[in-house]
Design an enzyme around this catalytic site. Structure first.
Site, mmCIF file in Angstrom:
data_model
loop_
_atom_site.group_PDB
_atom_site.id
_atom_site.type_symbol
_atom_site.label_atom_id
_atom_site.label_comp_id
_atom_site.label_asym_id
_atom_site.label_seq_id
_atom_site.Cartn_x
_atom_site.Cartn_y
_atom_site.Cartn_z
ATOM 1 N N ASP A 1 43.327 50.040 0.024
ATOM 2 C CA ASP A 1 42.615 51.275 0.335
ATOM 3 C C ASP A 1 41.183 51.051 -0.142
ATOM 4 O O ASP A 1 40.889 50.055 -0.821
ATOM 5 C CB ASP A 1 43.268 52.449 -0.409
ATOM 6 C CG ASP A 1 42.518 53.748 -0.218
ATOM 7 O OD1 ASP A 1 42.176 54.075 0.930
ATOM 8 O OD2 ASP A 1 42.264 54.425 -1.222
ATOM 9 N N ASP B 1 38.414 54.100 -0.740
ATOM 10 C CA ASP B 1 37.829 55.185 -1.520
ATOM 11 C C ASP B 1 38.610 55.436 -2.805
ATOM 12 O O ASP B 1 39.813 55.709 -2.770
ATOM 13 C CB ASP B 1 37.781 56.465 -0.688
ATOM 14 C CG ASP B 1 36.848 56.330 0.497
ATOM 15 O OD1 ASP B 1 35.665 56.052 0.282
ATOM 16 O OD2 ASP B 1 37.312 56.484 1.643
#
Length: 228
Positions: free
Chosen positions: A11, A13
């Site tokens: 991922d 963020d």
């Protein structure tokens, strides 16, 4: 305890970049004029989702007099001034460089839009050029449902060449939605949660760490860091 893996999907963020705290600032800026507060209870629910899905959740949860398009337009106005300040999270650069040196295939699976991704990675182009594939759910038509559904990670897996088995992929996530998405795609998931996330929302992950600095690659059959 853990299955050996050959591929990594990150991922972005809050996991590789400190953009979750920047999102908090941006969303507060957008809620404040309407007399509403963007709280952690709401943030946890929309973390990891497509940008548009996250916007819809916040608007509905706070009963804001905005459409999703209006929300996205206001967010766009903050991209250059706020998100270009994004910094790498502790341990991210070391881990990425280590895996690259051992030719471990790495991809990105983010809820961000392409425009947001470019803003956030402005000062980290070299680091992010390493990743392939890069799946940006907010702009990717192949991702029909955002995290916590398995679609994002299934799409990311399908874009490796050759395509690996789900069991040979290790996912790194910071949000409960992201963890559920990776698990639903039959992958192992290392979670590096924000300290504000309640403990009971971290229990589904394969492994929980306080920081990427704590990760030991050899636990999953990856080459260990060289002892200094």
């Amino acid at each position: 305890m853990y299955q050996h893996v050959t591929h990594i999907i990150f991922d972005m963020d809050g996991l590789l970049l400190n953009t979750e705290e920047l999102y908090t600032i941006a969303f507060q800026n957008m809620c404040r004029p309407h007399g509403k507060s963007y709280t952690w209870d709401i943030k946890i629910k929309c973390m990891g989702k497509k940008a548009q899905d996250g916007a819809r959740y916040v608007i509905d949860a706070l009963d804001l007099p905005l459409t999703v398009d209006q929300w996205m337009e206001q967010l766009h106005d903050q991209l250059e001034s706020l998100f270009t300040q994004a910094k790498l999270m502790p341990g991210a650069e070391k881990l990425i460089s280590h895996l690259k040196s051992h030719n471990v295939p790495m991809g990105i699976c983010s809820g961000s839009t392409r425009e947001g991704y470019l803003a956030k990675t402005t000062h980290h182009r070299e680091t992010f050029s390493i990743f392939s594939p890069v799946v940006l759910c907010g702009s990717d038509e192949d991702v029909k449902q955002s995290k916590p559904h398995p679609d994002p990670y299934n799409v990311a897996r399908s874009r490796f060449d050759p395509v690996p088995s789900a069991g040979s992929i290790l996912v790194f996530e910071d949000s409960p939605n992201g963890v559920e998405s990776g698990i639903a795609a039959d992958m192992q998931v290392v979670m590096v949660p924000d300290p504000n996330i309640p403990h009971d929302l971290t229990t589904k992950s394969t492994l929980v760490l306080n920081s990427l600095e704590e990760f030991k690659p050899e636990l999953f059959g990856l080459p260990p860091y060289q002892q200094s």
